[in-house]
Each structure stands twice: as structure tokens, then as C-alpha cells.
Write an enzyme that holds these catalytic residues in place. Sequence first.
Site, short mmCIF file in Angstrom:
data_model
loop_
_atom_site.label_atom_id
_atom_site.label_comp_id
_atom_site.label_asym_id
_atom_site.label_seq_id
_atom_site.Cartn_x
_atom_site.Cartn_y
_atom_site.Cartn_z
N GLU A 199 -60.57 -47.61 -5.11
CA GLU A 199 -61.13 -48.79 -4.44
C GLU A 199 -62.64 -48.70 -4.37
OE1 GLU A 199 -61.71 -52.13 -2.02
OE2 GLU A 199 -60.06 -51.56 -3.33
N GLY A 201 -64.78 -46.41 -6.05
CA GLY A 201 -65.55 -46.17 -7.27
C GLY A 201 -64.78 -45.45 -8.35
N ASP A 316 -57.09 -42.26 5.77
CA ASP A 316 -56.66 -42.75 4.45
C ASP A 316 -55.86 -41.66 3.73
OD1 ASP A 316 -56.38 -44.76 2.59
OD2 ASP A 316 -58.27 -44.35 1.57
#
Length: 543
Positions: A199, A201, A316
Site C-alpha cells: 500500500e 510503496g 497492521d
Amino acid sequence: MATGRASDNTVQELDFSSCGEDGSDSSSDDWETRITRSPESICRTPKISRHRSRRDATPSEFPTTPLRCAWKKLRLCDSPSTPKSLLSKSALSNSVSKPCSSQRSLHFTGASEPTRHSPAPSVNVNPFTPNTFRKASETLKRKGWRSDEDDQLGDKEDHTSSDEDDETFLPSKRPAVQASMLSRYESEFLELGRIGIGEFGAVYKCVKRLDGCLYAIKRSRRPLAGSANEQLALKEVYAHAVLGHHPHVVRYYSAWAEDDHMIIQNEYCDGGSLHDAITKKEKLGALFLEPELMDLLLQVSMGLKYIHSSGLVHLDIKPSNIFICQRLPANTGGEGESEEEEDGSLSTAVLYKIGDLGHVTSSSSPQVEEGDSRFLASEVLREDYTHLPKADIFALGLTLLLAGGAPPLPSNGEEWHRLRQAQLPVLSQKLSPAFQSLIQMLLHPEPHLRPSASALCRHPLLRRESAKKIASQLRKELNVEKFRTAMLERELKEARMAALSPQQPFHSLVQQFSAHGGSLPRTGNRVVGKNAARSMSFGCPGY
Ligand SMILES: Nc1ncnc2c1ncn2[C@@H]1O[C@H](COP(=O)(O)OP(=O)(O)OP(=O)(O)O)[C@@H](O)[C@H]1O
Ligand SMILES: [Mg+2]
């Protein structure tokens, strides 16, 4: 998540060469349109979409955020620096946005007298790197890679991101690019290929020209200045810088801004991500079995324990943000691993490391940017941040389910809610009731009832499994030692017999022992098993 070889075009079209303010964004646009989004990155809850629009807001909506200011200050293209030094330097100087003269004088090769118009620096060979990479480096050295004539080098577009890179990669054939034109990325690193896109890079496998070691270099996809993406980028850098080193957290080395993109230099994990490993196993019709799942749980819990004890939360955790380092045999007995020894993960063949700290926030004063909705705990969606570390535990529970053979996770809808109401999917393998109920606890709807990372590290089930592993490893080592001792005893016996035989002259004794690859038995301080190579040359059954 997409992994794979860097296409010729991709490598060719990357524009890292400008470090001035007025660098065109067109390359970034091309970049973005070329990127295929990872399945993980496109799954967001409606709430996250709200955040996304906040991220993409215009600069005027964020006129004076401190992060924005910090980003501006980071726009240096100077000598290698940590973010901290970048910030302090920038505070001293206003000339940061001008093309940097100091960069022009960066010379790393040492192979030739650097001149102002020297070509791109070549790569040094680090004699202390693990065997695989050293071998490749030495091959290159033999081929004259590190010659003064860099234009003899092979084509840069020949680089791929495959495993064979370690053995056979060739350096880039650069057109006559002057060192003065090179960005920090180009002057310090040789890009071997793209290893992933997420998301935030794209990530490239690179060798650092100076130390000859491999690194994962992450470059933000979008230009950062003026967008809320810079907040994400800086979050990752801040978190890494605060966290320091831990065996179960991907190591951070440096970060800098280049051509309006954030670049982060991290430890390269040669086993890729857990997501890659799960996919690979799936293709082979295999799964992570219970002992492997326990190992995964223990190791990631250790990393989380470290992050949480630093007052941070990851937010995350998911398979594509857990990275794998294959453990080299030479490392297994090394010093400086006391933390791992203590934790009991020393015996494992792989090291799991938590990476991608782009969503990290403080647990005491959180600024939450939710991660992947498929792994999101429901209390976070409700904006209840009172037990944030337990959101990481929840995501870890789902990660385990995926590794254990659960079907793909939903990103919203009925099924999404069922998973958050203690209704777990059926796995394609049968786990022991004890482990099953531990996973159930990780996914408890009430965050305070989920075990903490620290409790997981002490959990008897995981400790027992880890102890079993250590015992099995020690048993193997003991068997090898027993075998060596037996061989030495046999040699000793033969030598004694030969010495006692009156017919046998001394020189034939010597011949007999050298024929066995051995040495004459000595009286005195012979250390049994010291000459491992000799004993092992007889062949060791079972190894
Ligand atoms: N240190 C590393 N070593 C090896 N591979 C890496 C490393 N860092 C990233 N990768 C590869 O690049 C991919 C994307 O990396 P990363 O998760 O850091 O980026 P991201 O843009 O934040 O992704 P996402 O939003 O999907 O989590 C990973 O899934 C992995 O395949
Ligand atoms: Mg990621």
C-alpha cells in the site's frame, strides 16, 4: 501482495536521479500506474476509506502539521544520516533544497582514485557476510566487477529479484553517468530487483556499495510532500528509530527523502514474507503444522512484547508484514543472541520478524490509522482504543488461522462480524484442543480477555513446544558428537595396534593415518572432536 522479478521496464523507468526540489513528478505518476495493488492493500473498511480520503487531502487542509514541517526538513540529499541527524542539520541550514554539493563528492569504491567525473561507484565485497552472498561477491570480484572501468559491467536490466541473484547477479552496466548526477540511492546502492509492492510503496533488494551487504529499500509510491502520506512515512521512520534492535523486529538502518519520496533502508529478510510462505505451501498442498504455528506464535509474540513494552502498538499485523530470515547454520551457535537463547527461539530454522511499521502508534496517546480491515479488531473500528495492544494480539490470532489453513479472510460483511464474535472458521487441519483454545483466546471479542504478548511468551504450551525443539536440537548435536568420538576411538585403537606391530616401520604408520585424512595419535592434550572435518569425512549416518 505482488512479488517477483523487476521487469526491465520498471528498472529502466525508475527515476531516482534527482534530488532537487524541482524534480518532475511524471516519473512518480508512471510508477503509480504501473503498480498492481496487492490483494491485502485493497481491502479496507468503509471507515478506512474515510481515513484514506483524509490521507489524500490537499495540502491546504494540513497547513501547519508538525509532521509536514518535519518532512520538509527531511529533504536533504546529504551524506548518510539518521533521521535525527537530518532533522537537526536541517534546523541549522536553509539551503537544504538546493542540489547538494556534498553528495557529489561521495565516493565509496576506493578501487580507483575518485575524480569528480568518476562513474557510478561499484560494490565492495564484505568478507564477513554469510557464505551465499560472499560467494557471489567473490565470483564477481574474480570477474573483475570491482574494476576501475565500471562501463565493463553487465546490464542493470539483467537484474532480477529471484533467489539466484545471490549466486549470480551481475552488476549494472551504467551509461557514462557521472557520480555528480547520482542520487543517494544510486550512489550508495546497487539495485538487484523489486521484491514487493504494498500500500505504501515498492520494496527493492539492494546491495550497499560500501559494506557489500543486502538491504531491503522501501520507496514510497506517491510523492509525499503535501499529502497525508508523509505522516505514514514518518510514522514508520519514527517508530523504527525509537524501537532499536530486536531479533523479532525487522531492523532499520536509515531513511531519507529523495525526489519527494521517502526511502527507508531496512534489513533484508531472505525468506520473504509469511504471506509468501503461506502461498508457497498452499501451492504444494501443505500447511503450517501445529509445532510450526506455535513457533510462529511465540516468535511474533516476542516481537510484539518488545514493541508493546516500548509503549507502541503495531496495528497492521498480518502475514505480509511478518518477514522470514532463514537461519544459517553458522549463526546457530553464535554469540550475541542471548535474547533469543533466553526466549528459546535459538533452535528454530527460521526467524520471524515484524516489519512494516507504517501504522505504529503510541498506546498511551494513540493516533490510529487502521491497517488492513481483514485483520482489524472490532473495538478499533468502534474507536475504543483502551486496549490497543490487544488489537495486535487479535490480528496475530487471525494470522495464525491463515497460516493454519483457514480460508481467505473477509474484509467486511456478515462473515467479518462472525469472526469477531468468537465464531472461528474451520481449519483444514486438526489442532490439539489446547492450542485451539489458545487461538480462540487470541480472538476473544473482549480485548481485555485476550492474552498479552508478554503472557504469550511465558505460555506453558509455547514454552513446552520450544523446549521440545531445543531438546531435539541438542539430541542431534549429541549424536554428532557421539559419532565423532566413536570415530576417534577407532582411529586411536588402530594406531595403537599399528604401533605395537614390530614389522611396521614408522613411515608406513604416517601413511596409514594420512590416508584416513587423519593425524598421528598424540599423547597428551588431544581434544576429542576438535577436528570435526576429519571425523565427518567418514560420513555420518542420518545427517
Ligand atoms: N525487509 C524486507 N525483506 C524482504 N522483503 C521485504 C522486506 N520489506 C518488504 N518486503 C516485501 O515487500 C512487500 C511490501 O512491503 P511492506 O509491507 O513494507 O510495504 P507496504 O507498502 O507497507 O505494504 P502493505 O500496505 O501491503 O502492508 C512485502 O510484502 C514483502 O514481500
Ligand atoms: Mg506491508
